[in-house]
Each structure stands twice: as C-alpha cells, then as structure tokens.
Write an enzyme that holds these catalytic residues in place. Structure first.
Site, PDB file in Angstrom:
ATOM      1  N   LYS A 172       0.823  -1.216   0.000  1.00  0.00           N
ATOM      2  CA  LYS A 172       0.000   0.000   0.000  1.00  0.00           C
ATOM      3  C   LYS A 172       0.861   1.274   0.000  1.00  0.00           C
ATOM      4  O   LYS A 172       2.081   1.204   0.157  1.00  0.00           O
ATOM      5  CB  LYS A 172      -0.968  -0.046   1.193  1.00  0.00           C
ATOM      6  CG  LYS A 172      -1.944  -1.243   1.119  1.00  0.00           C
ATOM      7  CD  LYS A 172      -2.966  -1.088   0.027  1.00  0.00           C
ATOM      8  CE  LYS A 172      -3.770  -2.278  -0.416  1.00  0.00           C
ATOM      9  NZ  LYS A 172      -4.260  -3.284   0.448  1.00  0.00           N
TER      10      LYS A 172
HETATM   11  C1  PLP Z   1      -5.449  -4.322   0.638  1.00  0.00           C
HETATM   12  C2  PLP Z   1      -6.916  -4.094   0.691  1.00  0.00           C
HETATM   13  C3  PLP Z   1      -7.665  -4.359   1.840  1.00  0.00           C
HETATM   14  C4  PLP Z   1      -7.091  -5.090   3.016  1.00  0.00           C
HETATM   15  O1  PLP Z   1      -6.098  -4.399   3.691  1.00  0.00           O
HETATM   16  P1  PLP Z   1      -5.344  -5.189   4.875  1.00  0.00           P
HETATM   17  O2  PLP Z   1      -4.619  -4.084   5.591  1.00  0.00           O
HETATM   18  O3  PLP Z   1      -4.434  -6.162   4.222  1.00  0.00           O
HETATM   19  O4  PLP Z   1      -6.377  -5.813   5.706  1.00  0.00           O
HETATM   20  C5  PLP Z   1      -8.995  -4.019   1.856  1.00  0.00           C
HETATM   21  N1  PLP Z   1      -9.590  -3.465   0.791  1.00  0.00           N
HETATM   22  C6  PLP Z   1      -8.922  -3.218  -0.345  1.00  0.00           C
HETATM   23  C7  PLP Z   1      -9.651  -2.582  -1.482  1.00  0.00           C
HETATM   24  C8  PLP Z   1      -7.566  -3.543  -0.440  1.00  0.00           C
HETATM   25  O5  PLP Z   1      -6.918  -3.352  -1.596  1.00  0.00           O
END
Ligand code: PLP
Length: 374
Positions: A172
C-alpha cells in the site's frame, strides 16, 4: 524504530498512541485507532456500529474480497452492487439496493480515486445508514479538497455515523509491513473500536502498567486481537512523514504513463475525477480486447518482457463462496464483470526509477500500437 525497541514497549504502547495522534491530525479526523490491518478496521467498525445478523451492508463488487468478507464475519449479509465507469461504486445502484434491512454502505475508494462521497452520504442520510469507507488505497487522497478520512467530509450531514479504514499492508501507499488504521469523529465509537481491538479488555496494557494504574480489568465483550504493535507504529510514523513525497512520486509516474499511452488505440487510461486528488495506489489500464490484443495476452506479453502486472480485482460476486452462499451469477453485475476482463494494473511504486518507468512504457508500446495495427 530504535526508540520503539529501546523503550521495551514492543506491543501496543506509546508509539502506537503517537502514530494515532499524528495520523488523525494528518487526515483531519478527531480520532484514529491503530490496528493490525484495514480488514480488522472494517470488521470492528461494523461491530462497533452494531451491525450483525439480519442486517444488510451494501458493498461494490469491484474490490478486494476483504471488503465483503468482513460483512460475513459480522454476521450480516453483503449486498454486492455494480460500479460505474470510474470503477467506484455506482451510487444509483446502491440507492436501488437499499431495503428495510440495510444498515450500512461500504464504499471503496478504488485505486485511490475517491468515490462521490457527497452522493453516498446523501443516500446514507436519507436511509439512516452508517458509512464505512474502505480507504485501503486512499491514504493521501482528497475529495473536494478534504482528506479522505477527515471529519469535515460529512459536515453537511451532522448526524451521519462514519468510519474510514486505511491499510498499511506491504504493497500500500504507506506501509508498516502489516497494519491498518481507522479514523473517525466520534470519541465513543473510537473507544468501542479500541475495546474490541484488544480482547475486549476495558483498560489497555499501557494504562494498566502506567503509574497509578491497576491490574484490574473487565471484559464487557469478547474482543479480538487486532491491535498494532509499537514496532509497526514506529515504522508507520516514519512513513507518514514521507507521505506527501511518496504521493508526489506516485502522481508523477501516473502522469508519465498518461502521457505515454494517450495515443494508443484500444486502451483506456484511468478515469480521473477533477474534483478529487487521486492517491494512485493503482494505475489501471483497460485493454479493449476486440481492438488489438486481448487483456490476458497483454499480461503474458508484459511478463515476457519481465514486467509483472496484476488484475485488481476479479469481482467479489463471482467468487465461489458468494455464488454458493448468496446465489450470484455471471451477468448479475455487468459493468464490473466487463471491466474485470479489461483491467490490468501496471507497476506503480514511489521508488520506481525513471528507467523502470521507461521500461514499462516501452513494453506497453511494443504490445499496443497507436495506429491500431499491433
Ligand atoms: C489491501 C486491501 C484491503 C485489506 O487491507 P489489509 O490491511 O491487508 O487488511 C482491503 N480493501 C482493499 C480494497 C484492499 O486493496
């Protein structure tokens, strides 16, 4: 980071508390709670808002499965709806999906492009729904000049209850390895999330061992183990300082891609909403298979040129659990289904060098031509 290790507080402690304050201030929210994932944040938001069995939650199908899975975990029913051409939730479809059982709407800021929040808040306010925003892609994004996660976004809807969940997963825009954060305006709701995030213990370990603290605690509700460690928080604090810079680097790469692909036939560039600041977590091209090259062939061609791409996302309603449990079928949500056959996410990292970006551009232009004759 060294501070976190030297302090002896490796689990949730002073670093997490500082990170929460700094994050809340960065997105202009009254409160933030650090957690071990965005998924945990959405799950706890649903529970803290009292959503459970018998309730329905509206979720766009063009998302990572976590956005819908959390609704299932809360005991409620995810009602999957289609997206518009921006690949963000189709607000008219959301409005049409409201039933007397609907309690929440869970929009996703797809790729880092904010949804049309004004319209979503309006649907929520009209139908007495809460809003849980999946902002996994959208840290640093702005809607009409306001940060995603800001209290001010829903200033015209003072009674609206709203939680925004961010992800600091490895891929992210900012990362703690694994991690997440929720931002919110309500102190009560923040306390509820905090309680549920650490076993439902009514005092966190930090308070318990503070001078004057006590070993006594109560468990008014069986909570979860969703807290963020101080090691993660120390990394997050450093990442947060770099957010603007990382953001700028991502935008520059996205602009370079836009410019380099503008003349290609049979390829659509990511939609850009002029009233928003896009976080560019993803740069998603759409390959119109009937024109030059099929999307899957494009992915293979990129791989042959040593460039990894991905598809965000296969629509949630077509995963076997959702088909079997709720009876979804191919054809139910056609905009997302068609898009999912066309989309491909190109490499986009803040640390990509100019040569890396050029390599991607060269590979794309080798596979798709301006004149349509590939
Ligand atoms: C990565 C992602 C998540 C989950 O995030 P985590 O921190 O891994 O729980 C949720 N929604 C979307 C759209 C994502 O791309």
């Amino acid at each position: 980071m060294t501070n976190a290790l030297k302090s002896g507080w490796l689990s949730t402690g002073p670093q997490a508390a500082e990170f929460e304050m700094e994050f809340a201030s960065r997105v202009s929210a009254s409160h933030a709670v650090a957690l071990n994932s965005c998924t945990a944040g959405m799950h706890l938001a649903l529970l803290a808002l009292g959503i459970g069995p018998g309730d329905e939650v509206i979720v766009p199908t063009m998302t990572f499965c976590a956005s819908a899975n959390v609704v299932v975990h809360a005991g409620a029913r995810p009602v999957l709806v289609d997206v518009g051409e921006t690949l963000n939730i189709d607000v008219d479809a959301a409005r049409a999906a409201v039933t007397p059982r609907t309690k929440a709407i869970l929009p996703v800021h797809y790729a880092g492009q904010p949804c049309d929040l004004e319209e979503i808040y309006e649907v929520a306010a009209e139908n007495d729904l809460v809003v849980i925003e999946d902002a996994a892609h959208a840290v640093g994004a702005k809607y009409r000049g306001l940060d995603i996660g800001s209290d001010q976004l829903s200033a015209s809807f003072p009674d609206l209850r709203r939680v925004t969940a961010f992800s600091f997963y490895a891929t992210k825009n900012i990362t703690t390895g694994e991690g997440g954060m929720v931002s919110l305006s309500s102190a009560d709701l923040a306390e509820r999330v905090r309680l549920l995030a650490l076993h439902g213990m009514s005092l966190s370990a930090w308070n318990r061992y503070n001078a004057g603290g006590s070993w006594r605690y109560d468990v008014p509700v069986p909570g979860f183990k969703y807290n963020m460690s101080d090691i993660q928080a120390a990394i997050g604090r450093e990442q947060l300082k770099k957010l603007s810079k990382l953001q700028q680097q991502r935008s520059q790469i996205a602009e370079r891609y836009d410019h380099a692909f503008a003349d290609l036939e049979g390829v659509s560039l990511p939609a850009r909403d002029p009233q928003s600041l896009h976080a560019f977590h993803l740069y998603v091209l759409r390959i119109h298979s009937e024109q030059q090259i099929e999307r899957d062939g494009f992915i293979l061609g990129m791989r042959e040129r040593n460039i990894g791409t991905s598809v965000h996302f296969p629509p949630v309603h077509l995963h076997s659990f959702y088909r079997q449990e709720y009876g979804y079928n191919a054809g139910d949500l056609p905009v997302a289904e068609q898009a999912s056959e066309q989309i491909v996410s190109l490499p986009l990292f803040a640390c990509m060098s100019s040569e890396d970006t050029e390599d991607v551009i060269t590979a794309v232009r080798a596979l798709v031509k301006p004149d349509g004759r590939g």
